[in-house]
Motif scaffolding. Structure first.
Motif, PDB file in Angstrom:
ATOM      1  N   UNK A  53       0.820  -1.203   0.000  1.00  0.00           N
ATOM      2  CA  UNK A  53       0.000   0.000   0.000  1.00  0.00           C
ATOM      3  C   UNK A  53       0.854   1.253   0.000  1.00  0.00           C
ATOM      4  N   UNK A  54       0.283   2.335  -0.532  1.00  0.00           N
ATOM      5  CA  UNK A  54       0.949   3.634  -0.542  1.00  0.00           C
ATOM      6  C   UNK A  54      -0.025   4.617   0.097  1.00  0.00           C
ATOM      7  N   UNK A  55       0.483   5.443   1.015  1.00  0.00           N
ATOM      8  CA  UNK A  55      -0.426   6.423   1.596  1.00  0.00           C
ATOM      9  C   UNK A  55       0.170   7.809   1.453  1.00  0.00           C
ATOM     10  N   UNK A  56      -0.704   8.802   1.525  1.00  0.00           N
ATOM     11  CA  UNK A  56      -0.239  10.189   1.552  1.00  0.00           C
ATOM     12  C   UNK A  56      -1.182  10.964   2.453  1.00  0.00           C
ATOM     13  N   UNK A  57      -0.620  11.905   3.204  1.00  0.00           N
ATOM     14  CA  UNK A  57      -1.472  12.736   4.050  1.00  0.00           C
ATOM     15  C   UNK A  57      -2.134  13.786   3.174  1.00  0.00           C
ATOM     16  N   UNK A  58      -3.352  14.108   3.537  1.00  0.00           N
ATOM     17  CA  UNK A  58      -4.134  15.056   2.735  1.00  0.00           C
ATOM     18  C   UNK A  58      -3.921  16.456   3.311  1.00  0.00           C
ATOM     19  N   UNK A  59      -3.715  17.398   2.398  1.00  0.00           N
ATOM     20  CA  UNK A  59      -3.518  18.776   2.853  1.00  0.00           C
ATOM     21  C   UNK A  59      -4.815  19.292   3.476  1.00  0.00           C
TER      22      UNK A  59
END
Lengths: 237, 741, 175
Positions: free
Chosen positions: B466-472
């Motif tokens: 999985x790949x995650x990114x924090x949302x602005x």
């Protein structure tokens, strides 16, 4: 001199030629060495004495001619026709060598130096040491067995070398100026001890020397001059 | 020294080509290695200087209003406005496949005066400058996996701002608003040029230690080569002494005889270094090569090295000749070697004691007494010296035992010789022994560090695929959901999940993330039961979390009113899909951090750095072992040549050549094996002492296969080195060798 | 060797009868060639006449073999003089062989063979002496060695001469 069998030569060279490059060292040598005799090979420096000895002992293979070796009770073999391995084997089992000096391995004790040929022949170390010790004792070196060659006098080192040459009970002993580096008295002691052992065992000796007094210990001498055997005594025509 | 004598020295040395070649070759290899190592050190320093700007941290871009006490935060942070003298810089580490890309986002006012290294002007938003290596990568990769992350290509970054030709660097343009959303945009007025503070020091130290490990066998080779043909030389010098040469003159001649080939060798070494420089510069350090222009040694350094090495060789030769005490009748002291005594164990024991003390002290006082590291390093150096010192004593012990038990002629000869000359015999293998010691220390140390395992899929931890990114913070759930939908359409993407929180991340007190219960399986959680909304702790996202995070029923009925804080993309695990996920997230515009996968930890961790160092250690060991192997061959050849008369007489007596060969083999094998086990054991002991003093609960484990390969290689090389001299045995012990002249 | 002086020296040890004297002499010097009684008595008589020895005791009526002799002071001086005067090296053999070689060369005969024959003769003699040494006591060994060294010296001369024969022949023919 009953030990001398004058009928069958143990070593017999016929028409032996040898050359180092363009230089002819031997130019047709005929010589017989009889079983049990002590033969002196004399001659000036550069006459080919050493080359003759090397050919007789199978160290060098002559360019031309044959050297027949007849071990006691066996058929003669042409040793100049043998391969390097067989000649090595022959030198190890049938021949012994003594040289002027520098022949002992400096890092081995006198005893180990003497037992080397036996070890090479596959004798057990303990047995080899025992036989070597006996021989050293015969040569008056009891008490010097554990010494390194550097700790021995010239005469002692030479006696150790003789012990090493004789420890395998060879049929022929080749000696190249065996006393050349010793003074008269030491030379005489060494020669006497060597020849006593040799005659007792019936060993044939071919000994190079330029010294008449050393040659006088032999039964007979041949003179090499310019690569051929000098005629010796001749009745003028 | 007058010209006539000088001429004689030259004529004399002409007669021993082998010796000249040995000295020249040894010195050439040594000088070449020194110059290449120096070039590498220069290259690394230059690399750090070029890349210094990448370490610019800048100043904070916000003012945090403080209460009157000066400690308590009083109100939300206030942005510091951008001026033409400043730019806003976001520093990110992007990952593509298993490579790390240095990513700098820049927002600048029009007409900003800040000079950005490597490019003329700041890129406009949506444009990027890339290093040539990165641009090649972008062009050879589908845009959806990499290129889309950065926008439109505006040009390449100049080499002056790149650490090396392989550096992956991108400078992309962004709007001020975009950057201020992110966690760490900083204000920069000027980029630093100070290269220090990063790993350069570590590399330099490693290089220094490695250099010593490599140079030791080289010095040994030169020393062995200068001793070549010692027996003939002794005779020649003795003759000169006999006809009236003074000891000083003879020593001077020895010096000249050695100086000439070593000078030639040193010059050849310079030529070799110039020739090998392009090849050596190809060796990557920590993933990238250095620029060939940086990988260089100055002319001054080369001249100094040539002069120093030749002079040192000449001095050593002169001193050795003087010490041998060659009289008119030959060498007086050369023949006997002093019997090594048990005192030779002292340096080794002292070294080990020093290291043990150091290790214990770090345990007792964890604050770190300043001289514990000195104890450790000094102890290490002393231990290395100690192995070489104790070698002859051990060799003699083993040979004494061997002599008593010897059955065969070859064993008697070999054991007797070793017993008489243990120092000289051991010297020929000491290079290999030290190399084995060093490789054992490295291998032991590396085994303790171990590798970061590729994480496995476990319920309660983020899936490795999985790949995650924090949302602005600024984006609405609808915007985020539309990104999630479009991302899901991509090839290789299984699911996308949006996590919500009560407040934007970093602004609230709780770290709980809420998701719809039917999304739980796509995050790897088990069946959530009948709840509609579930929550978990944010530490779930961190790659270093090792205890599974549990799923809790949330006291909520819907995600309404919550803020989207994270987007998780589950892929099919193929590298292309993972990179597509990253690119989709990065390009979406709604994320504040680059797309991150749990597997990234291994890529960015120090382990890679240490494994990189280990790779270089093995290169160093390879060079050291090869040089030590050459030394062994040379000294074995010398042992044959110096004894050719006696060995010739032995052969004449009927000793087969095979027995002589066995002697030669045993003379190398006995000292090698006598000390090899010791140096392997000591290597691991030393590694254990170091590791345990570093703490962290690390332990030594079985070494890697590279270690066994290196060990086998060393032994094979030793065998080859000895076997290479077999040809000499037959040719040099023929009847002509026994003539006295 | 000078027999007279050797006998006189033996008498210097102690007064002795002619019979004992002969046996002493034979024991020390006469291994190769014992002295005849007649020679001993004639020598004694000559020495008596020259006052080198004198007769002891009153048995003057007996023959020479019944007389015991003692060395006189003059006799002792004579022995000392002999002992400490170096001998002129013997040239008899050398001159003989040299003459033969020269004649052979002049007659264009085989000088080489002549020298070889002489060498073989010398070697044979050396071997004989060497064999004698084997079971001999030290005194005899020393005697034999003395002989050996002399023969060896001759041999060396022969060796050198035979190496120079060509040169010698040239000189003789040009002279």
């Amino acid at each position: 001199m009953s030990l001398i069998d004058t009928t069958t030569p143990i070593l017999s060279a016929r028409g032996v030629h040898h050359a180092f490059g363009q230089t002819e060292a031997l130019r047709g040598i005929d010589v017989d060495v009889h079983a049990g005799e002590v033969l002196a090979v004399m001659g000036p420096s550069g006459s080919g004495k050493s080359t003759l000895l090397h050919c007789l002992a199978g160290i060098l293979a002559p360019v031309r001619g044959t050297v027949a070796y007849a071990p006691p009770g066996l058929n003669p073999v042409n040793i100049s026709g043998l391969g390097e391995t067989e000649r090595s084997r022959l030198r190890l089992t049938d021949f012994g060598f003594v040289f002027q000096f520098g022949q002992l391995l400096p890092e081995l004790t006198a005893l180990d130096n003497v037992s080397l040929p036996l070890l090479l022949g596959g004798t057990k170390r303990a047995e080899a040491r025992q036989r070597s010790e006996e021989l050293l004792e015969r040569l008056g070196l009891n008490g010097f067995a554990a010494k390194l060659p550097g700790e021995l006098s010239g005469g002692q080192a030479q006696r150790a070398a003789i012990a090493r040459a004789l420890v395998t009970s060879p049929a022929v002993l080749f000696a190249d100026e065996p006393t050349g580096s010793l003074d008269s008295l030491a030379a005489e002691n060494v020669l006497t001890l060597m020849l006593d052992l040799v005659r007792e065992a019936g060993t044939t000796v071919v000994m190079i020397t330029h010294d008449a007094r050393t040659a006088a210990y032999a039964d007979r001498e041949v003179i090499v001059r310019d690569g051929i055997i000098s005629a010796g005594y001749r009745v003028p025509a | 020294m007058n010209p006539a004598v000088l001429k004689m020295a030259l004529l004399g040395s002409r007669s021993s080509w082998g010796r000249m070649a040995g000295i020249g070759g040894g010195v050439a290899i040594g000088v070449c290695l020194v110059l290449l190592l120096w070039s590498a050190a220069n290259g690394l320093a230059q690399r750090d200087a070029r890349g210094a700007w990448l370490r610019e941290m800048g100043q904070t871009s916000v003012n945090v209003p403080l209460a009157a006490d000066g400690r308590t935060v009083n109100g939300p942070p206030e942005p510091i406005p951008l001026t033409p003298e400043t730019i806003l810089l976001g520093s990110l580490q992007d990952v593509f496949r298993d490579q790390v890309i240095s990513h700098r986002d820049i927002a600048a006012l029009p007409g900003a005066t800040v000079k950005i290294p490597g490019i003329a002007a700041p890129p406009a938003p949506g444009q990027y400058y890339a290093s040539p290596a990165l641009q090649r990568l972008i062009e050879s990769t589908p845009a959806g996996e990499l290129g889309d992350r950065y926008g439109k290509f505006a040009g390449v970054i100049d080499d002056s701002a790149l650490p090396g030709p392989d550096a992956l660097v991108v400078i992309s343009g962004a709007t001020e608003a975009q950057l201020r959303q992110g966690p760490a945009a900083m204000l920069v007025t000027e980029f630093t040029t100070n290269p220090y503070g990063e790993s350069a020091g570590l590399y330099r130290t490693a290089l220094l230690v490695g250099g010593i490990a490599v140079l030791f066998p080289v010095l040994l080779l030169v020393s062995i080569a200068t001793g070549l043909g010692a027996a003939q030389r002794r005779e020649r010098f003795a003759t000169l002494r006999l006809i009236g040469a003074s000891p000083r003159l003879v020593a001077g001649m020895a010096a000249v005889e050695t100086a000439i080939p070593s000078l030639a060798g040193a010059l050849l070494g310079v030529v070799m270094a110039v020739a090998f420089r392009p090849a050596a510069a190809q060796i990557p350090v920590n993933g990238t090569r250095v620029f060939l222009a940086d990988f260089t040694f100055g002319a001054g350094f080369a001249v100094t090295a040539v002069v120093l090495v030749s002079a040192a060789c000449a001095l050593v030769a002169a001193r050795r000749t003087a010490r041998t005490g060659i009289g008119p009748l030959g060498a007086t002291r050369a023949m006997t070697e002093k019997t090594p005594t048990v005192w030779r164990a002292v340096p080794l024991l002292a070294g080990l004691a020093g290291m043990a003390t150091g290790a214990v002290l770090t345990k007792v006082d964890t604050d770190g007494i300043p001289w514990t590291s000195a104890l450790l390093i000094g102890g290490f150096a002393l231990t290395s010296v100690g192995i070489v010192t104790i070698g002859p004593w051990l060799t003699r012990m083993v040979s004494t035992i061997g002599l008593h038990r010897a059955r065969r002629a070859s064993t008697v000869i070999a054991a007797s010789r070793i017993r008489q000359t243990p120092v000289a015999t051991f010297r020929s293998v000491s290079g290999l022994v030290i190399a084995v010691f060093m490789v054992s220390v490295f291998a032991g140390g590396i085994s303790a560090i171990g590798t970061v395992e590729t994480p496995e899929a476990r319920p309660g931890l983020l899936l490795p695929t999985s790949v995650y990114a924090l949302v602005a913070p600024a984006y609405t759930p609808g915007q985020v959901a539309s990104v999630a939908r479009s991302t899901k359409e991509l090839a290789g993407i299984r699911d996308t999940t949006i996590g919500y929180a009560k407040t934007p991340l970093g602004q609230g007190d709780t770290m709980d993330i809420y998701i719809a219960a039917n999304d739980a399986p796509s995050l790897g959680f088990g069946d959530p039961g009948s709840d509609k909304i579930v929550s978990f702790d944010a530490s779930f996202l961190n790659a270093w979390t090792s205890t599974p995070v549990s799923l809790a029923a949330a006291p909520l009925v819907s995600l309404e009113g919550l803020v989207p804080v994270v987007m998780v993309v589950r892929t099919d695990g193929t590298p292309a899909a993972i990179d597509r996920a990253r690119t989709a997230l990065d390009a979406s515009g709604v994320t504040a951090t680059p797309g991150t996968s749990p597997a990234d930890l291994a890529i960015m961790s120090n382990t890679r750095l240490i494994q990189g160092l280990a790779a270089h250690a093995y290169i160093g060991v390879f060079v050291a072992v090869v040089v030590a192997g050459i030394s062994l061959a040379v000294s074995t050849a010398a042992a044959i040549l110096d004894r050719k008369r006696v060995l010739g007489l032995m052969r004449l007596m009927g000793m087969p050549v095979s027995v002589l060969r066995k002697v030669i083999v045993q003379e190398a094998a006995v000292p090698l094996l006598a000390v090899l086990l010791l140096s392997v054991g000591l290597g691991f002991l030393v590694a254990w002492l170091m590791i345990s003093s570093f703490g962290g609960g690390r332990t030594i484990s079985w070494p890697s296969t590279e270690y066994y390969a290196a060990l086998s290689f060393s032994l094979l090389l030793a065998l080859a080195a000895v076997a290479a001299t077999f040809g000499l045995v037959r040719s040099n012990t023929a009847i002509t060798a026994t003539r006295f002249e | 060797m000078n027999n007279t002086l050797a006998l006189l020296g033996l008498l210097g040890r102690e007064p002795s009868y002619g019979y004992d004297l002969k046996h002493s002499y034979d024991r020390y010097f006469g291994v190769q060639k014992p002295l005849a009684f007649g020679q001993v008595y004639s020598t004694l008589a000559r020495m008596f006449r020259d006052d080198l020895i004198m007769a002891l005791g009153e048995e003057s009526g007996g023959g020479p073999d019944r007389k015991k002799y003692e060395i006189t002071l003059t006799g002792r001086d004579k022995v000392r003089q002999w002992l400490f005067t170096p001998d002129v090296p013997s040239e008899t053999l050398q001159s003989e062989l040299f003459a033969k070689t020269v004649i052979a060369l002049l007659l264009d005969d085989d000088a080489d063979g002549l020298l070889d024959a002489q060498r073989a003769e010398h070697m044979a003699r050396m071997r004989e002496l060497t064999r004698l040494k084997r079971d001999a006591d030290l005194l005899q060994v020393l005697m034999c060695d003395h002989g050996l060294f002399h023969i060896e010296a001759d041999l060396r001369w022969i060796e050198l001469t035979s190496a120079r024969l060509t040169q010698l022949k040239k000189e003789l023919q040009s002279a």
